[in-house]
Design a protein around this motif. Structure first.
Motif, PDB file in Angstrom:
ATOM      1  N   THR A  48       0.850  -1.200   0.000  1.00  9.94           N
ATOM      2  CA  THR A  48       0.000   0.000   0.000  1.00  9.94           C
ATOM      3  C   THR A  48       0.885   1.249   0.000  1.00  9.94           C
ATOM      4  O   THR A  48       2.012   1.221   0.511  1.00  9.94           O
ATOM      5  N   GLU A  49       0.360   2.323  -0.570  1.00  4.36           N
ATOM      6  CA  GLU A  49       1.154   3.552  -0.646  1.00  4.36           C
ATOM      7  C   GLU A  49       1.341   4.124   0.757  1.00  4.36           C
ATOM      8  O   GLU A  49       0.389   4.218   1.536  1.00  4.36           O
ATOM      9  N   ASP A  50       2.575   4.475   1.072  1.00  4.12           N
ATOM     10  CA  ASP A  50       2.924   5.010   2.385  1.00  4.12           C
ATOM     11  C   ASP A  50       2.296   6.403   2.542  1.00  4.12           C
ATOM     12  O   ASP A  50       2.645   7.323   1.797  1.00  4.12           O
ATOM     13  N   PRO A  51       1.371   6.577   3.489  1.00  3.75           N
ATOM     14  CA  PRO A  51       0.755   7.900   3.649  1.00  3.75           C
ATOM     15  C   PRO A  51       1.726   8.924   4.240  1.00  3.75           C
ATOM     16  O   PRO A  51       1.517  10.130   4.122  1.00  3.75           O
ATOM     17  N   HIS A  52       2.793   8.452   4.881  1.00  2.68           N
ATOM     18  CA  HIS A  52       3.801   9.358   5.444  1.00  2.68           C
ATOM     19  C   HIS A  52       5.104   9.178   4.659  1.00  2.68           C
ATOM     20  O   HIS A  52       6.006   8.466   5.105  1.00  2.68           O
ATOM     21  N   SER A  53       5.170   9.794   3.501  1.00  5.18           N
ATOM     22  CA  SER A  53       6.321   9.587   2.627  1.00  5.18           C
ATOM     23  C   SER A  53       7.628   9.869   3.357  1.00  5.18           C
ATOM     24  O   SER A  53       7.744  10.872   4.058  1.00  5.18           O
TER      25      SER A  53
END
Lengths: 209, 209
Positions: A48-53
């Protein structure tokens, strides 16, 4: 990104710290140049895309993350060019994102995976999966002694004999460059590099170590 | 690093954040590819090597620092290739060190300076100093719509009309690539880029923003 050879292949390579620094592999970073190359891996591992880049504000770089067995997996994609909207392919973008991923994620293993061109005359066929054994540049010509070697930048990859054996993969040398096409000079350099596979990003992985 | 044109020139460019982010210029980073290009600047501004490198352990990147009037000046040089001992010229090394310098030093202005090739037919002469107005790549050929524009990557530099006027400098477009020589395809691209000056590092400065 695939570069035009006679065939289209998939290729993968792995770079690992030197033996004296070796530790159990826990954190894996997979660097992929194009979204269409990344999504099958993202889906397969349910990343899943990391919400905290972990990357600086303003860069288009994307991290997908997840776990597989006892491994932490991060797939890093340089993202789209902010102005033109196309994937940020090529060595510079991949070098930057790989460096930033090393700094932010301290991976134990880095894998560069994606499509590549292959040369039928060297034994490659469409759909083959190659593990890259060696890589070099074919478009950094600096005809001055020693600088010439720096330009070509031959590197050996991390050996993965068990992977090759278990999955019955082909092994070959790769030549990298920033163009999709192939000039006469590129072809001469690719032959000199003894390459079976051609891409646009791989070698920079080593320049970031 | 100079790339072979018909003449040898010096070139400089400046990149600055967009106007809405503009603030008084206090911290300046000068990125220079080769030690022989860096040392005259180091000596002129009496810069000294930073004993506490802002860069990760193990990289060959070097920071020289000092002040000039009310400006903090850092000169960043990618250093020598650890294996071969030659300057780490070319776009990848300079992109990495520029990115790392932006992260570590938060410069208000970045200047890329060094020697370059120049084209007599475009009005360049040996010893000229050019301020670069525009830059583009000549060795990233991706003949797919939109990707072709991404490959060439045309960028305008930060304008410096007062500098040009005060020092009576020439202004010209620059084309960049990772080879010192020039193939027929490179030459066609350089002509398409309308370049007066040719080097091996400049454009990456923009890709790091």
């Amino acid at each position: 990104m695939a570069a035009l050879g006679e065939q289209s292949e998939e290729q993968a390579m792995a770079a690992q710290p030197k033996p004296q620094n070796r530790r159990p592999i826990s954190n894996i970073v997979i660097v992929v140049a194009m979204q269409t190359e990344a999504l099958p891996i993202v889906n397969r591992f349910q990343l899943t895309e990391d919400p905290h880049s972990p990357f600086p504000r303003g860069v288009p770089w994307v991290r997908y993350q997840g776990t597989y067995k006892d491994l932490n997996i991060s797939l890093i994609w340089p993202g789209k060019d902010p102005t033109l909207g196309v994937d940020s392919v090529g060595t510079i973008s991949s070098a930057l994102v790989t460096y930033a991923a090393i700094q932010a994620l301290q991976p134990d293993l880095i894998i560069n995976a994606g499509t590549a061109g292959g040369f039928k005359a060297k034994g490659a066929s469409i759909g083959d999966v190659f593990i890259v054994s060696d890589c070099a540049f074919h478009d950094r010509r600096i005809p001055i002694p020693v600088f010439d070697l720096y330009g070509v930048g031959v590197r050996k990859t991390f050996e993965a004999p068990n992977l090759v054996k278990e999955l019955n993969l082909k092994v070959g040398k790769l030549s990298t460059g920033d163009s999709l096409d192939m000039t006469q000079q590129d072809e001469s350099s690719i032959i000199a590099n003894d390459a079976t596979v051609k891409d646009m990003e791989l070698l920079l992985m080593f320049l970031t170590f």
